[in-house]
Design a protein around this motif. Structure first.
Motif, PDB file in Angstrom:
ATOM      1  N   GLN A  45      -8.410   4.657  30.681  1.00  0.00           N
ATOM      2  CA  GLN A  45      -7.983   5.491  31.841  1.00  0.00           C
ATOM      3  C   GLN A  45      -9.074   5.713  32.735  1.00  0.00           C
ATOM      4  O   GLN A  45      -9.080   5.657  34.056  1.00  0.00           O
ATOM      5  CB  GLN A  45      -7.262   6.785  31.316  1.00  0.00           C
ATOM      6  N   VAL A  48      -9.509   3.084  35.023  1.00  0.00           N
ATOM      7  CA  VAL A  48      -8.677   2.460  36.093  1.00  0.00           C
ATOM      8  C   VAL A  48      -8.603   3.767  37.131  1.00  0.00           C
ATOM      9  O   VAL A  48      -8.681   3.307  38.301  1.00  0.00           O
ATOM     10  CB  VAL A  48      -7.219   2.768  35.340  1.00  0.00           C
ATOM     11  N   GLY A 241       9.083   4.783  18.742  1.00  0.00           N
ATOM     12  CA  GLY A 241       7.706   4.307  18.876  1.00  0.00           C
ATOM     13  C   GLY A 241       7.125   3.830  17.696  1.00  0.00           C
ATOM     14  O   GLY A 241       5.965   3.807  17.646  1.00  0.00           O
ATOM     15  N   LYS A 258      -1.363   0.841  21.859  1.00  0.00           N
ATOM     16  CA  LYS A 258      -2.635   0.820  22.293  1.00  0.00           C
ATOM     17  C   LYS A 258      -2.742   0.617  23.681  1.00  0.00           C
ATOM     18  O   LYS A 258      -3.596   1.367  24.179  1.00  0.00           O
ATOM     19  CB  LYS A 258      -3.300  -0.622  21.587  1.00  0.00           C
ATOM     20  N   PHE A 260      -0.621   1.400  26.437  1.00  0.00           N
ATOM     21  CA  PHE A 260       0.097   2.361  27.444  1.00  0.00           C
ATOM     22  C   PHE A 260       0.030   3.640  26.957  1.00  0.00           C
ATOM     23  O   PHE A 260      -0.567   4.503  27.354  1.00  0.00           O
ATOM     24  CB  PHE A 260       0.998   1.789  27.837  1.00  0.00           C
ATOM     25  N   ALA A 261       0.149   3.646  25.605  1.00  0.00           N
ATOM     26  CA  ALA A 261       0.482   5.339  24.988  1.00  0.00           C
ATOM     27  C   ALA A 261      -1.134   5.664  24.851  1.00  0.00           C
ATOM     28  O   ALA A 261      -1.277   6.948  25.286  1.00  0.00           O
ATOM     29  CB  ALA A 261       0.885   5.200  23.915  1.00  0.00           C
ATOM     30  N   SER A 262      -2.046   5.051  24.627  1.00  0.00           N
ATOM     31  CA  SER A 262      -3.386   5.532  24.309  1.00  0.00           C
ATOM     32  C   SER A 262      -4.313   5.051  25.287  1.00  0.00           C
ATOM     33  O   SER A 262      -5.566   5.049  25.080  1.00  0.00           O
ATOM     34  CB  SER A 262      -3.784   5.355  22.969  1.00  0.00           C
ATOM     35  N   SER A 263      -3.851   4.277  26.497  1.00  0.00           N
ATOM     36  CA  SER A 263      -4.527   3.823  27.692  1.00  0.00           C
ATOM     37  C   SER A 263      -5.730   2.697  27.263  1.00  0.00           C
ATOM     38  O   SER A 263      -6.685   2.846  27.989  1.00  0.00           O
ATOM     39  CB  SER A 263      -5.141   5.086  28.335  1.00  0.00           C
ATOM     40  N   GLN A 264      -5.501   2.114  26.156  1.00  0.00           N
ATOM     41  CA  GLN A 264      -6.666   1.211  25.997  1.00  0.00           C
ATOM     42  C   GLN A 264      -6.099  -0.109  26.451  1.00  0.00           C
ATOM     43  O   GLN A 264      -5.488  -1.028  25.731  1.00  0.00           O
ATOM     44  CB  GLN A 264      -7.105   1.084  24.420  1.00  0.00           C
ATOM     45  N   TYR A 265      -6.124  -0.134  27.910  1.00  0.00           N
ATOM     46  CA  TYR A 265      -5.686  -1.252  28.260  1.00  0.00           C
ATOM     47  C   TYR A 265      -6.380  -2.801  28.024  1.00  0.00           C
ATOM     48  O   TYR A 265      -5.647  -3.828  27.719  1.00  0.00           O
ATOM     49  CB  TYR A 265      -5.757  -1.367  29.920  1.00  0.00           C
TER      50      TYR A 265
END
Lengths: 297, 430
Positions: A45, A48, A241, A258, A260-265
């Motif tokens: 995040q 981004v 989930g 991984k 989206f929920a924890s923003s580790q794209y």
């Protein structure tokens, strides 16, 4: 003159491919390229939206992933779950397709209609409705079975069984309809000849119908493998989930958690690449096996 | 030839596409004095009273700013939906609101994402600044900058059913042992009830037990946090909470996947003897059949007569970094966070004001608040104020730990050790 004509002739296939490329490159190659690129970056995040520059990690995300015990557990679970779902979908679909060829018009219409309704139900709606039915405290199923307070998601395997049932319920109609159409197309004289040679229904199915249906079966199997390996909605919705303590996690839900929920794209993309690679390998093996038996797809 | 040309085409395409993934830079902000001010507030179980007071504030604001319209939307409070909504706002500044309500635990993550505007100077110039206590200012501060105005606070305490307690001859529990005893008696007498409703996903219900035992999720040393959930004290607290999921109190099958919200509805529906519930849930409880049949005491600690430290939750109002109406946004946030509207919010929903004088007023007129004020007075605690908390929260590290113990998949030792490692990874940014 001759050269020009030849050149024109050789360019022709390329021109014919252009419309396809025009669709495939933006819709498929470009996202895939971005996925691959993201999977080599530290991209969360802050990168981004926070103006933090993305850092190149090389194989870093893949190392993190492959050394994570949870990933291997999830992968094994996904393979097992998908395999069970594929087998069950094919068995149910094929059995009902055969049944369709044996029953009268009215039951056939009813069965087709019921199957098409299940097929048409969005995965989200279907999953939510099934969870209403199987609710721990207020569900109809527990009420009827007298199991008040029984939590269908408590045990990992029971939960997978329930999710699998919903997946099969959603996907068997495609198999059924496709195989039914295939069986209808089997030439009558061939079947009559088999019967004259003394083949019962089972032998006729094994030795006559299945070989004729092989190309159709190939499509259905590959489709099912890809669908069931990538199953997301049913697992995500039904288990909230990933289930109690994440026990019902499958690869796609894991990637979602991984990425989206924890923003580790970046890490999520690496999971996406691994999933794609596995599916490509599975498909290649299957196509090769088909070639060997002399069937072109 | 064709192959070569095709190859050329592919190379050309890749060259065209070879730009890095998009990184939304903090947008060019502006300070327009007219236009539409967009505001995000959290939805509530019964939204009408909140909407009424917000509409009143909007009317007051528009009376002072004729050329401004205010567009308020209410966000679903479910954590995943909310996180997705905020991420969308950070990634696409054009769709971000100007003013937003946010949960205090999420702030560190939002600031790391570059989403919130630093409003330290605006707060310094605010007429009501002096009324905001220092510990409340801490909940809007990251580093040494303030990113919001404290709006309301909430603490949880022990709700219990007075009808059940008196028919069984029980007194309100004053220690953990008494709580367990009362829970067992209630369930033994009425097996369709759970003794106390607790949830495997209810982190803020579990933390008081950990804090009471002298443990914590993590401790701060300098600028970084280190996980401490595997210490003997933390483990004792985790065990105390997970022991409540026994068949004779709150059976694991029924309780392992409950969230905090679900425990509230369980208690409100009258199917639990006790619950660890917030002062802000009062209206939801009163909407159910247990209205008038319950009382509240502070959640007791292990030592008789002590109070287990509660989590000091609450929501704040902030200004988004991408706002194009910075001055107006700050002014609207200040209006909504003013004493006047904090008091109205209390009347509407029962959310405790953050301002010292406002809090004194509501406590004086409402004895219901006493157990909650006693809990606050006994000392409240907070989750790690670190961007990693967002990761820990969204990866369900604490929830997975609790659920593994509750379902018997892991011992307290194994589960806390695993959670400790995962949390340290998160703090290290792995």
């Amino acid at each position: 003159m001759r050269g020009g004509r030849n050149g024109h002739g050789r360019l022709m296939p390329l021109w014919l491919l252009l419309p396809t490329l025009a669709v495939l490159v933006p819709l498929f190659a470009y996202p895939l390229y971005q996925l691959g690129l993201l999977s080599t970056l530290e991209f969360g995040q802050p990168q981004v939206s926070g103006g933090v520059p993305a850092r190149f990690l090389g194989a870093g995300n893949y190392t993190t992933l492959l050394t994570d015990g949870e990933f291997w557990t999830v992968l094994a679970q996904t393979v097992g779950f998908a395999a069970a779902c594929v087998v069950a979908t094919l068995a149910v679909g094929a059995a009902l397709a055969v049944l369709l060829t044996r029953v009268d018009r009215v039951p056939r219409l009813l069965l087709s209609f019921a199957a098409l309704a299940a097929w048409a139900a969005p995965a989200m709606t279907g999953s939510v409705v099934w969870m209403f039915l199987f609710d721990t405290n207020l569900g109809l199923v527990n009420e009827v079975l007298g199991l008040s307070g029984y939590n269908w998601l408590y045990d990992r395997d029971v939960a997978f069984l329930l999710i699998g049932a919903v997946v099969v319920w959603h996907s068997f109609p495609f198999v059924m309809v496709t195989l039914y159409a295939g069986i209808q197309a089997v030439p009558k004289p061939v079947l009559e000849a088999a019967e004259l040679d003394g083949a019962g229904p089972w032998v006729a199915w094994r030795r006559v119908i299945v070989p004729i249906l092989r190309p159709i079966l190939a499509i259905v199997v590959i489709q099912s493998i890809i669908w069931d390996f990538k199953v997301f909605t049913q697992v995500y919705v039904m288990t909230g989930g990933g289930g109690i303590a994440g026990q019902n996690m499958v690869l796609n839900v894991y990637a979602y958690q991984k990425a989206f929920a924890s923003s580790q794209y970046g890490l999520g993309s690496a999971i996406g690449v691994v999933t794609t690679a596995i599916l490509v390998v599975v498909t290649l093996f299957y196509l090769r096996a088909l070639r060997r038996t002399g069937e072109a797809l | 030839m064709i192959i070569r040309r095709l190859g050329g085409l592919v190379v050309a395409t890749l060259a065209l596409a070879a730009c890095a993934p998009s990184t939304a830079q903090p947008a060019d902000t502006g300070d327009a004095k007219t236009g539409t001010l967009r505001v995000w507030l959290f939805d509530e179980a019964g939204r009408a009273p909140k909407e009424a007071l917000v509409n009143e504030a909007v009317a007051e604001f528009r009376a002072a700013h004729k050329d401004v319209s205010v567009d308020v939307s209410y966000l679903a409070t479910d954590a995943a939906a909310r996180a997705a909504k905020f991420k969308g706002a950070f990634n696409d500044p054009a769709s971000a609101p100007d003013v937003t309500e946010f949960g205090s635990t999420d702030l560190a993550g939002y600031v790391a994402a570059g989403g919130m505007a630093d409003i330290t100077k605006d707060i310094d110039g605010w007429s009501e600044k002096g009324d905001v206590p220092a510990d409340m200012m801490k909940t809007v501060t990251v580093g040494d900058k303030a990113y919001g105005l404290p709006w309301w606070v909430g603490v949880r305490a022990l709700y219990y059913r007075t009808d059940l307690f008196s028919s069984l001859g029980l007194a309100a529990p004053t220690s953990y042992a008494e709580l367990v005893e009362a829970a067992k008696r209630i369930r033994a007498a009425q097996p369709e009830l759970v003794g106390i409703t607790v949830g495997g996903q209810y982190v803020f219900g579990a933390l008081p037990f950990v804090w009471d035992a002298g443990g914590d999720l993590a401790t701060r040393s300098g600028a970084t946090y280190t996980a401490t959930v595997n210490t003997a004290a933390s483990k004792a607290g985790v065990k105390a909470y997970t022991d409540l999921f026994a068949p004779e109190i709150c059976p694991a099958q029924q309780c392992v996947d409950l969230t905090g919200g679900k425990t509230v509805s369980t208690f409100a529906a009258g199917t639990a003897g006790m619950g660890i519930i917030g002062n802000f849930n009062r209206s939801a409880i009163d909407a159910g059949p247990v209205k008038g049949k319950y009382a509240v005491v502070p959640l007791p600690g292990a030592k008789p007569g002590t109070i287990a430290p509660a989590f000091a939750g609450g929501n704040n109002l902030g200004v988004m970094k991408a706002t194009k109406h910075r001055t107006l946004a700050v002014q609207f946030a200040q209006l909504l966070a003013s004493k006047k509207y904090q008091l109205k919010l209390y009347d509407a929903l029962g959310n405790l004001p953050t301002m010292t004088s406002a809090r004194a007023e509501v406590v004086a007129k409402d004895p219901f608040l006493k157990p909650f004020m006693d809990t606050i007075a006994a000392g409240t605690r907070f989750v790690p104020a670190d961007p990693a908390w967002t990761t820990i929260d969204s990866q369900k590290i604490v929830i997975n730990m609790l659920q593994k113990i509750i379902t018997g998949k892991a011992t307290v030792d194994q589960a806390t050790e695993e959670a400790n490692t995962l949390m340290n990874n998160a703090f290290a940014g792995k």
